[in-house]
Design a protein around this motif. Sequence first.
Motif, mmCIF file in Angstrom:
data_model
loop_
_atom_site.group_PDB
_atom_site.id
_atom_site.type_symbol
_atom_site.label_atom_id
_atom_site.label_comp_id
_atom_site.label_asym_id
_atom_site.label_seq_id
_atom_site.Cartn_x
_atom_site.Cartn_y
_atom_site.Cartn_z
ATOM 1 N N GLY A 133 -54.577 -9.939 -4.267
ATOM 2 C CA GLY A 133 -53.320 -10.543 -3.855
ATOM 3 C C GLY A 133 -52.460 -10.797 -5.081
ATOM 4 O O GLY A 133 -52.092 -9.867 -5.793
ATOM 5 N N GLY A 134 -52.190 -12.055 -5.344
ATOM 6 C CA GLY A 134 -51.400 -12.381 -6.522
ATOM 7 C C GLY A 134 -51.194 -13.873 -6.644
ATOM 8 O O GLY A 134 -51.716 -14.669 -5.854
ATOM 9 N N ARG A 135 -50.438 -14.250 -7.630
ATOM 10 C CA ARG A 135 -50.056 -15.643 -7.810
ATOM 11 C C ARG A 135 -48.636 -15.670 -8.353
ATOM 12 O O ARG A 135 -48.198 -14.724 -9.025
ATOM 13 N N MET A 136 -47.944 -16.737 -8.036
ATOM 14 C CA MET A 136 -46.560 -16.838 -8.461
ATOM 15 C C MET A 136 -46.276 -18.244 -8.971
ATOM 16 O O MET A 136 -46.893 -19.222 -8.531
ATOM 17 N N ILE A 137 -45.370 -18.308 -9.927
ATOM 18 C CA ILE A 137 -44.883 -19.583 -10.427
ATOM 19 C C ILE A 137 -43.521 -19.829 -9.775
ATOM 20 O O ILE A 137 -42.627 -18.976 -9.846
ATOM 21 N N VAL A 138 -43.404 -20.976 -9.106
ATOM 22 C CA VAL A 138 -42.218 -21.293 -8.314
ATOM 23 C C VAL A 138 -41.543 -22.526 -8.902
ATOM 24 O O VAL A 138 -42.208 -23.500 -9.275
ATOM 25 N N ARG A 139 -40.220 -22.476 -8.984
ATOM 26 C CA ARG A 139 -39.425 -23.654 -9.312
ATOM 27 C C ARG A 139 -38.933 -24.246 -7.990
ATOM 28 O O ARG A 139 -38.012 -23.707 -7.367
ATOM 29 N N PRO A 140 -39.554 -25.339 -7.531
ATOM 30 C CA PRO A 140 -39.222 -25.856 -6.196
ATOM 31 C C PRO A 140 -37.834 -26.482 -6.148
ATOM 32 O O PRO A 140 -37.382 -27.139 -7.090
ATOM 33 N N HIS A 141 -37.160 -26.250 -5.022
ATOM 34 C CA HIS A 141 -35.877 -26.902 -4.763
ATOM 35 C C HIS A 141 -36.043 -28.094 -3.825
ATOM 36 O O HIS A 141 -35.396 -29.130 -4.002
ATOM 37 N N ASP A 142 -36.950 -27.976 -2.851
ATOM 38 C CA ASP A 142 -37.193 -29.056 -1.915
ATOM 39 C C ASP A 142 -38.601 -28.893 -1.345
ATOM 40 O O ASP A 142 -39.123 -27.766 -1.256
ATOM 41 N N PRO A 151 -42.828 -31.714 -8.875
ATOM 42 C CA PRO A 151 -43.022 -30.961 -10.121
ATOM 43 C C PRO A 151 -41.859 -30.019 -10.404
ATOM 44 O O PRO A 151 -41.195 -29.522 -9.489
ATOM 45 N N ASP A 152 -41.637 -29.770 -11.682
ATOM 46 C CA ASP A 152 -40.621 -28.794 -12.084
ATOM 47 C C ASP A 152 -41.079 -27.373 -11.789
ATOM 48 O O ASP A 152 -40.270 -26.511 -11.424
ATOM 49 N N ARG A 153 -42.361 -27.114 -11.980
ATOM 50 C CA ARG A 153 -42.931 -25.784 -11.744
ATOM 51 C C ARG A 153 -44.268 -25.953 -11.051
ATOM 52 O O ARG A 153 -45.010 -26.890 -11.331
ATOM 53 N N MET A 154 -44.606 -25.048 -10.165
ATOM 54 C CA MET A 154 -45.913 -25.045 -9.509
ATOM 55 C C MET A 154 -46.427 -23.613 -9.416
ATOM 56 O O MET A 154 -45.634 -22.659 -9.308
ATOM 57 N N ARG A 155 -47.742 -23.467 -9.487
ATOM 58 C CA ARG A 155 -48.358 -22.137 -9.423
ATOM 59 C C ARG A 155 -49.241 -22.050 -8.194
ATOM 60 O O ARG A 155 -50.120 -22.892 -7.990
ATOM 61 N N VAL A 156 -48.992 -21.033 -7.371
ATOM 62 C CA VAL A 156 -49.753 -20.858 -6.131
ATOM 63 C C VAL A 156 -50.274 -19.430 -6.057
ATOM 64 O O VAL A 156 -49.629 -18.485 -6.530
ATOM 65 N N THR A 157 -51.432 -19.276 -5.473
ATOM 66 C CA THR A 157 -52.012 -17.956 -5.233
ATOM 67 C C THR A 157 -51.820 -17.579 -3.764
ATOM 68 O O THR A 157 -51.656 -18.452 -2.897
ATOM 69 N N PHE A 158 -51.877 -16.281 -3.487
ATOM 70 C CA PHE A 158 -51.726 -15.804 -2.115
ATOM 71 C C PHE A 158 -52.526 -14.533 -1.939
ATOM 72 O O PHE A 158 -52.894 -13.869 -2.919
ATOM 73 N N ARG A 159 -52.806 -14.188 -0.718
ATOM 74 C CA ARG A 159 -53.557 -12.988 -0.374
ATOM 75 C C ARG A 159 -52.612 -11.894 0.105
ATOM 76 O O ARG A 159 -51.513 -12.173 0.599
ATOM 77 N N GLY A 160 -53.072 -10.652 -0.008
ATOM 78 C CA GLY A 160 -52.316 -9.536 0.516
ATOM 79 C C GLY A 160 -51.171 -9.110 -0.385
ATOM 80 O O GLY A 160 -51.152 -9.400 -1.588
ATOM 81 N N ARG A 161 -50.220 -8.407 0.218
ATOM 82 C CA ARG A 161 -49.075 -7.869 -0.512
ATOM 83 C C ARG A 161 -47.767 -8.270 0.167
ATOM 84 O O ARG A 161 -47.035 -7.430 0.686
ATOM 85 N N PRO A 162 -47.440 -9.547 0.183
ATOM 86 C CA PRO A 162 -46.150 -9.947 0.761
ATOM 87 C C PRO A 162 -44.991 -9.396 -0.057
ATOM 88 O O PRO A 162 -45.112 -9.120 -1.244
ATOM 89 N N ALA A 163 -43.852 -9.270 0.587
ATOM 90 C CA ALA A 163 -42.664 -8.710 -0.079
ATOM 91 C C ALA A 163 -41.971 -9.807 -0.884
ATOM 92 O O ALA A 163 -40.971 -10.400 -0.448
ATOM 93 N N VAL A 164 -42.519 -10.085 -2.043
ATOM 94 C CA VAL A 164 -41.932 -11.106 -2.921
ATOM 95 C C VAL A 164 -41.669 -10.484 -4.277
ATOM 96 O O VAL A 164 -42.372 -9.562 -4.707
ATOM 97 N N GLU A 165 -40.655 -11.000 -4.958
ATOM 98 C CA GLU A 165 -40.356 -10.559 -6.316
ATOM 99 C C GLU A 165 -39.708 -11.711 -7.081
ATOM 100 O O GLU A 165 -39.191 -12.670 -6.480
ATOM 101 N N SER A 166 -39.732 -11.614 -8.374
ATOM 102 C CA SER A 166 -39.217 -12.677 -9.222
ATOM 103 C C SER A 166 -37.723 -12.884 -8.980
ATOM 104 O O SER A 166 -36.965 -11.923 -8.824
ATOM 105 N N GLY A 167 -37.311 -14.144 -8.950
ATOM 106 C CA GLY A 167 -35.932 -14.501 -8.685
ATOM 107 C C GLY A 167 -35.621 -14.742 -7.229
ATOM 108 O O GLY A 167 -34.561 -15.293 -6.899
ATOM 109 N N GLN A 168 -36.512 -14.359 -6.324
ATOM 110 C CA GLN A 168 -36.274 -14.468 -4.890
ATOM 111 C C GLN A 168 -36.475 -15.911 -4.421
ATOM 112 O O GLN A 168 -37.355 -16.619 -4.886
ATOM 113 N N GLY A 169 -35.662 -16.340 -3.473
ATOM 114 C CA GLY A 169 -35.869 -17.624 -2.815
ATOM 115 C C GLY A 169 -36.889 -17.479 -1.702
ATOM 116 O O GLY A 169 -36.809 -16.547 -0.890
#
Length: 606
Positions: A133-142, A151-169
Amino acid sequence: FRRVLFRSAHNWTLDLGELRPLLSGWLAAEVDRRRPFLWLPVCFAIGVLGYFRAEFEPGLVAPGLGVLVAGFAAIALRRSFAAQAVALALFCVFAGFASGVVRARIVAAPILAQPVFLTVEGRIESVDWNVRGGRMIVRPHDVSPAIERMPDRMRVTFRGRPAVESGQGVRFRARLSPPPQASVPGGFDFQREAYFQRLGAVGFVTGGIEAAPDLPPMALGGRLVASIDAARNALTQRIIAIVGGSTGAIAAALVTGKRGMIPESANDDLRAAGIYHIVSISGLHMVLAAGLFFWGARLLLTAIPGLALRHPIKKWAALVAMLGATAYCVFSGSEVATVRSLIMTLVMFAAILVDRPALAMRNLAIAGLIVLVLEPETLLGPSFQMSFAAVAGLVAYGEWERLRHRARPAATTHAGWLAGTLWRLSVGIVVTALIAGLATAPFQAYHFHRLNPYGVLGNALAIPLCSFVVMPAALAGVVLLPFGLDAPVWWLMGQGVAGIEAFAALVARLEGSVVFVPRFAAFALAVMAVGIAAAALFTVPVFRFAGIGVAALGALIAAGAERPALILDATGRTLLVRGADGRMSLVGTQRPAFALAQWLPGEGDG
């Protein structure tokens, strides 16, 4: 000195009167060679260690006063070299302590108070894919439900291949918790690392990930980081698609620093062969990349008629190399090891700009000071310790080699020159791998609890292929990428990486390629580190041999470390108990994979 020792061995007494002038002469020789400056980063590091050993968060007043008093003392005592040296050493110690205080306050950010399930809305700063799968670092808005300290930044892991990319909301539900502490005292402390990365929460996605395009954009710096990460992921996928398999994953990691797609079996082979540093973008890659920029620019400038005779093209090439190395660092993710290597490389090329020797221990000391001032927390990590130990050992060996070459007659025939060059190249690869392996062995044993006895063989086989095939192809591929002509170059690079994989598998299959080292105290590592520093920074042979002796003493202390009777995890649900036969038994209903991966190698259990 030999006469004094000979008489002392026969009389069973040591004549200090004869030894004192010898010691004074040796110290004077070190001063004449400007070696005391090299110990200032060591003193700075002692101050940094003092900060991290504090039992509570110290203030800035005490170390700040220490810096001022020691600084004024160094100015006032400038007529006495010994007194001024002591004052400067104390100045660096207090400055190192103060740098830790300042750095901790600069990066301070909210941390989640307790585990909780939250629905998070935010923008992705970076995505790292792996085989599951993967993991992403997110800057939370709400987040909902609302929490007191988001937190200013949080890191979460996920399974599979969701359609996500850097900069995306994105919007998702996740189980989040504060960054965990070390699983064993002295082990890898993710909580400390997360603090300095401003990570306030870690966890995993419990459902799907939805797009949230209406979220406010990130700040300019965040958008820049996200766009670079998106480009790195796109290039990683292209290289893997062209080369294929684990070979493509390793080739991509060499260019972009994204190592998540490398299968664990390939990682194990690279570690067992002692060449895992090849896929971690650090000193080797930075030197090769900067060297290719430097020699390529110098070759092109030399080809212009008359230019090389009238202008300092070596300095121009150094500027090109500095810009190219900086761009490589930014594109590869600017991780700690990469930034540290960039600083060292920039210092070396800056020496060329001011007509100083590029490869010198003094430049290494300056680079160490810069790194510790900017990121003092890196001192506690294996990346800083192993890289600076290896480079210090190699530079010390280079200094000794230069002295030998001065007395060596030059070859008079072309055949003799060619044979001598090939012989020195072959011996140099083996000797440098041996020196780097010995210098980094204590730190590898302490942090990873394993040694690779055949690392010299693995490096001797893999480094030439990496230096002369893989990295030049990687640079050519990046240059040709905007034109769409890069595919053949990635294929060629893949052939070189396949050879490295084959060498790694060959060495890894040898019996005893991995030796597990039981956990030992940080004090033993400190003794070995002091010995290695003395052996590298001193030039007088007696002092260097004394440093080797101190390092050997640290190894003996490490070998006699007491084994724990039991190890308990932070939740109290898992326990390792040592039985009468000396073996550890697992007690509890859970089998925490991460904790066991930390515990068992430290017990010498692979």
